[in-house]
Every structure is written in structure tokens, then in C-alpha cells.
Design a protein around this motif. Structure first.
Motif, PDB file in Angstrom:
ATOM      1  N   CYS A   9       0.837  -1.196   0.000  1.00 20.40           N
ATOM      2  CA  CYS A   9       0.000   0.000   0.000  1.00 20.40           C
ATOM      3  C   CYS A   9       0.875   1.251   0.000  1.00 20.40           C
ATOM      4  N   TYR A  10       0.247   2.385  -0.094  1.00 22.81           N
ATOM      5  CA  TYR A  10       0.962   3.663  -0.188  1.00 22.81           C
ATOM      6  C   TYR A  10       1.760   3.992   1.072  1.00 22.81           C
ATOM      7  N   CYS A  11       1.169   3.755   2.244  1.00 23.35           N
ATOM      8  CA  CYS A  11       1.831   4.133   3.496  1.00 23.35           C
ATOM      9  C   CYS A  11       2.791   3.070   4.030  1.00 23.35           C
ATOM     10  N   GLY A  12       2.787   1.881   3.431  1.00 23.64           N
ATOM     11  CA  GLY A  12       3.709   0.827   3.856  1.00 23.64           C
ATOM     12  C   GLY A  12       3.184  -0.090   4.945  1.00 23.64           C
ATOM     13  N   ASN A  13       1.956   0.110   5.387  1.00 24.89           N
ATOM     14  CA  ASN A  13       1.403  -0.746   6.422  1.00 24.89           C
ATOM     15  C   ASN A  13       1.199  -2.179   5.923  1.00 24.89           C
ATOM     16  N   LEU A  14       0.775  -2.337   4.687  1.00 25.91           N
ATOM     17  CA  LEU A  14       0.589  -3.655   4.080  1.00 25.91           C
ATOM     18  C   LEU A  14       1.618  -3.785   2.965  1.00 25.91           C
ATOM     19  N   HIS A  15       2.431  -4.818   3.033  1.00 23.07           N
ATOM     20  CA  HIS A  15       3.378  -5.035   1.936  1.00 23.07           C
ATOM     21  C   HIS A  15       3.535  -6.516   1.677  1.00 23.07           C
ATOM     22  N   PHE A  16       4.028  -6.828   0.496  1.00 24.59           N
ATOM     23  CA  PHE A  16       4.150  -8.233   0.115  1.00 24.59           C
ATOM     24  C   PHE A  16       5.387  -8.475  -0.727  1.00 24.59           C
ATOM     25  N   THR A  17       5.797  -9.728  -0.711  1.00 22.35           N
ATOM     26  CA  THR A  17       6.861 -10.231  -1.568  1.00 22.35           C
ATOM     27  C   THR A  17       6.278 -11.426  -2.293  1.00 22.35           C
ATOM     28  N   MET A  18       6.455 -11.459  -3.592  1.00 18.13           N
ATOM     29  CA  MET A  18       5.970 -12.606  -4.365  1.00 18.13           C
ATOM     30  C   MET A  18       7.088 -13.141  -5.234  1.00 18.13           C
ATOM     31  N   GLN A  19       7.037 -14.422  -5.442  1.00 19.87           N
ATOM     32  CA  GLN A  19       7.958 -15.098  -6.340  1.00 19.87           C
ATOM     33  C   GLN A  19       7.134 -15.628  -7.505  1.00 19.87           C
ATOM     34  N   LEU A  20       7.554 -15.306  -8.715  1.00 18.97           N
ATOM     35  CA  LEU A  20       6.869 -15.753  -9.923  1.00 18.97           C
ATOM     36  C   LEU A  20       7.733 -16.769 -10.651  1.00 18.97           C
ATOM     37  N   ALA A  21       7.107 -17.784 -11.181  1.00 25.65           N
ATOM     38  CA  ALA A  21       7.829 -18.857 -11.862  1.00 25.65           C
ATOM     39  C   ALA A  21       8.385 -18.428 -13.214  1.00 25.65           C
ATOM     40  N   ASN A  22       7.819 -17.380 -13.801  1.00 23.89           N
ATOM     41  CA  ASN A  22       8.236 -16.922 -15.131  1.00 23.89           C
ATOM     42  C   ASN A  22       8.549 -15.435 -15.103  1.00 23.89           C
ATOM     43  N   GLY A  23       9.041 -14.915 -16.211  1.00 21.20           N
ATOM     44  CA  GLY A  23       9.321 -13.493 -16.326  1.00 21.20           C
ATOM     45  C   GLY A  23       8.047 -12.667 -16.249  1.00 21.20           C
ATOM     46  N   ALA A  24       8.151 -11.475 -15.713  1.00 21.06           N
ATOM     47  CA  ALA A  24       6.985 -10.613 -15.493  1.00 21.06           C
ATOM     48  C   ALA A  24       6.170 -10.379 -16.764  1.00 21.06           C
ATOM     49  N   SER A  25       6.819 -10.222 -17.888  1.00 16.94           N
ATOM     50  CA  SER A  25       6.099  -9.902 -19.129  1.00 16.94           C
ATOM     51  C   SER A  25       5.200 -11.043 -19.613  1.00 16.94           C
ATOM     52  N   SER A  26       5.341 -12.241 -19.026  1.00 19.96           N
ATOM     53  CA  SER A  26       4.483 -13.363 -19.426  1.00 19.96           C
ATOM     54  C   SER A  26       3.175 -13.418 -18.627  1.00 19.96           C
ATOM     55  N   TYR A  27       2.999 -12.502 -17.685  1.00 18.51           N
ATOM     56  CA  TYR A  27       1.786 -12.480 -16.857  1.00 18.51           C
ATOM     57  C   TYR A  27       0.855 -11.369 -17.307  1.00 18.51           C
ATOM     58  N   GLN A  28      -0.402 -11.730 -17.564  1.00 19.75           N
ATOM     59  CA  GLN A  28      -1.419 -10.755 -17.945  1.00 19.75           C
ATOM     60  C   GLN A  28      -2.365 -10.551 -16.762  1.00 19.75           C
ATOM     61  N   PRO A  29      -2.259  -9.437 -16.071  1.00 14.35           N
ATOM     62  CA  PRO A  29      -3.182  -9.165 -14.966  1.00 14.35           C
ATOM     63  C   PRO A  29      -4.622  -9.158 -15.473  1.00 14.35           C
ATOM     64  N   ARG A  30      -5.537  -9.586 -14.606  1.00  8.78           N
ATOM     65  CA  ARG A  30      -6.947  -9.709 -14.970  1.00  8.78           C
ATOM     66  C   ARG A  30      -7.753  -8.587 -14.311  1.00  8.78           C
ATOM     67  N   ALA A  31      -8.414  -7.776 -15.118  1.00  8.61           N
ATOM     68  CA  ALA A  31      -9.263  -6.682 -14.616  1.00  8.61           C
ATOM     69  C   ALA A  31     -10.668  -7.235 -14.423  1.00  8.61           C
ATOM     70  N   CYS A  32     -11.025  -7.473 -13.189  1.00  9.77           N
ATOM     71  CA  CYS A  32     -12.339  -8.009 -12.835  1.00  9.77           C
ATOM     72  C   CYS A  32     -13.413  -6.967 -13.134  1.00  9.77           C
ATOM     73  N   ASP A  33     -14.570  -7.437 -13.584  1.00  9.62           N
ATOM     74  CA  ASP A  33     -15.650  -6.517 -13.939  1.00  9.62           C
ATOM     75  C   ASP A  33     -16.673  -6.302 -12.820  1.00  9.62           C
ATOM     76  N   CYS A  34     -16.397  -6.814 -11.620  1.00  8.81           N
ATOM     77  CA  CYS A  34     -17.357  -6.583 -10.533  1.00  8.81           C
ATOM     78  C   CYS A  34     -17.285  -5.121 -10.097  1.00  8.81           C
ATOM     79  N   ASP A  35     -18.343  -4.641  -9.493  1.00  5.18           N
ATOM     80  CA  ASP A  35     -18.412  -3.231  -9.098  1.00  5.18           C
ATOM     81  C   ASP A  35     -17.290  -2.846  -8.135  1.00  5.18           C
TER      82      ASP A  35
END
Length: 141
Positions: A9-35
Motif C-alpha cells: 500500500c501507499y503508506c507501507g502498512n501492508l506489503h508483500f513479496t511474491m515469487q513468480l515462476a516466469n518473467g513478469a512480461s508473461s503475466y497478464q493481470p486480470r481486470a475483474c468486472d465486478c463493481d
């Protein structure tokens, strides 16, 4: 070779580290259509072969929100308001996806639309188990 990425998050209270099996450019984020996701501009990133570790600095500022089928729990910072992720628990195991807008790196492929509103509750669960990070750690400091 796993690729590490960080975010939060912006203030740093919530942060994460993730490990991906492939290069970043191979991942297509999904834009959910829920409200809820549309109002937050969320696009979801996950890797069932990767790992995700979420840290909460001040648990009094962690906000959780359920909507739709109420099976998944959105994680937001109560201090700065940023939506960082969504979790689902089954049989003591936590699955999750992160909001790509909260990832420090921006080298992912273009966002693609997703329409989980069209799925039944059980179809949503099956989709999450197939696509999301498994064995997610959520730690409060």
C-alpha cells in the motif's frame, strides 16, 4: 528460476513479496468486472507455481471486505485506503491474488478483462484454486 517482486500500500502498512515462476512480461493481470474491483481499478496477478508472503505492520489498520458470493476477502489498508490483494481459504490453506496496481514493478503484460460475475460460487472457487498463489502467508508484525 523464480523472479521476486515486491509491493504494498501507499503508506507501507501492508506489503508483500511474491515469487513468480516466469518473467513478469508473461503475466497478464486480470481486470475483474465486478463493481468493487472496478471502483478500485484493480487488476489481479497470481501464479499457482509461485509464492506470496504478505506482511501487516499494524493489524488495527487492516481492513477486510467481502462482497458478491462473500467467499473471498479483499485486503485494504485502513490508513491509506489501497487495495493490495484478495484471499480465499479452504481446508486451512490460503490462496490469494495481488492487485497489480500495488506491485512496485510495472513490467507485466497488458491487462485483460475478466468476468467472474458470470460464474457460480463453485465455479469461482475452482478458478481461484487453479489461478491464485497457493499456501499464502499472511503475517502480522
Amino acid at each position: 528460476m523464480m523472479q521476486g517482486h515486491t509491493g504494498g500500500c501507499y503508506c507501507g502498512n501492508l506489503h508483500f513479496t511474491m515469487q513468480l515462476a516466469n518473467g513478469a512480461s508473461s503475466y497478464q493481470p486480470r481486470a475483474c468486472d465486478c463493481d468493487f474491483c472496478c471502483k478500485h481499478g484493480a487488476a489481479w496477478l497470481s501464479d499457482p507455481a509461485g509464492s506470496l508472503y504478505i506482511t501487516v505492520e499494524d493489524s488495527t489498520q487492516l481492513r477486510r471486505f467481502r462482497q458478491g458470493s462473500e467467499q473471498a476477502e479483499f485486503l485494504l489498508c485502513g490508513q491509506c485506503g489501497v487495495l493490495i490483494g484478495v484471499c480465499y481459504q479452504q481446508a486451512g490453506q490460503r490462496f490469494a491474488a495481488v492487485n497489480v496496481r500495488a506491485v512496485a514493478s510495472s513490467s507485466f503484460a497488458a491487462v485483460v478483462p475478466a468476468s467472474p460475475k458470470q460464474l457460480s460460487a463453485s465455479e469461482k472457487t475452482a478458478r481461484w484454486l487453479r489461478l491464485w498463489f497457493p499456501n499464502v502467508v499472511l503475517k502480522t508484525v
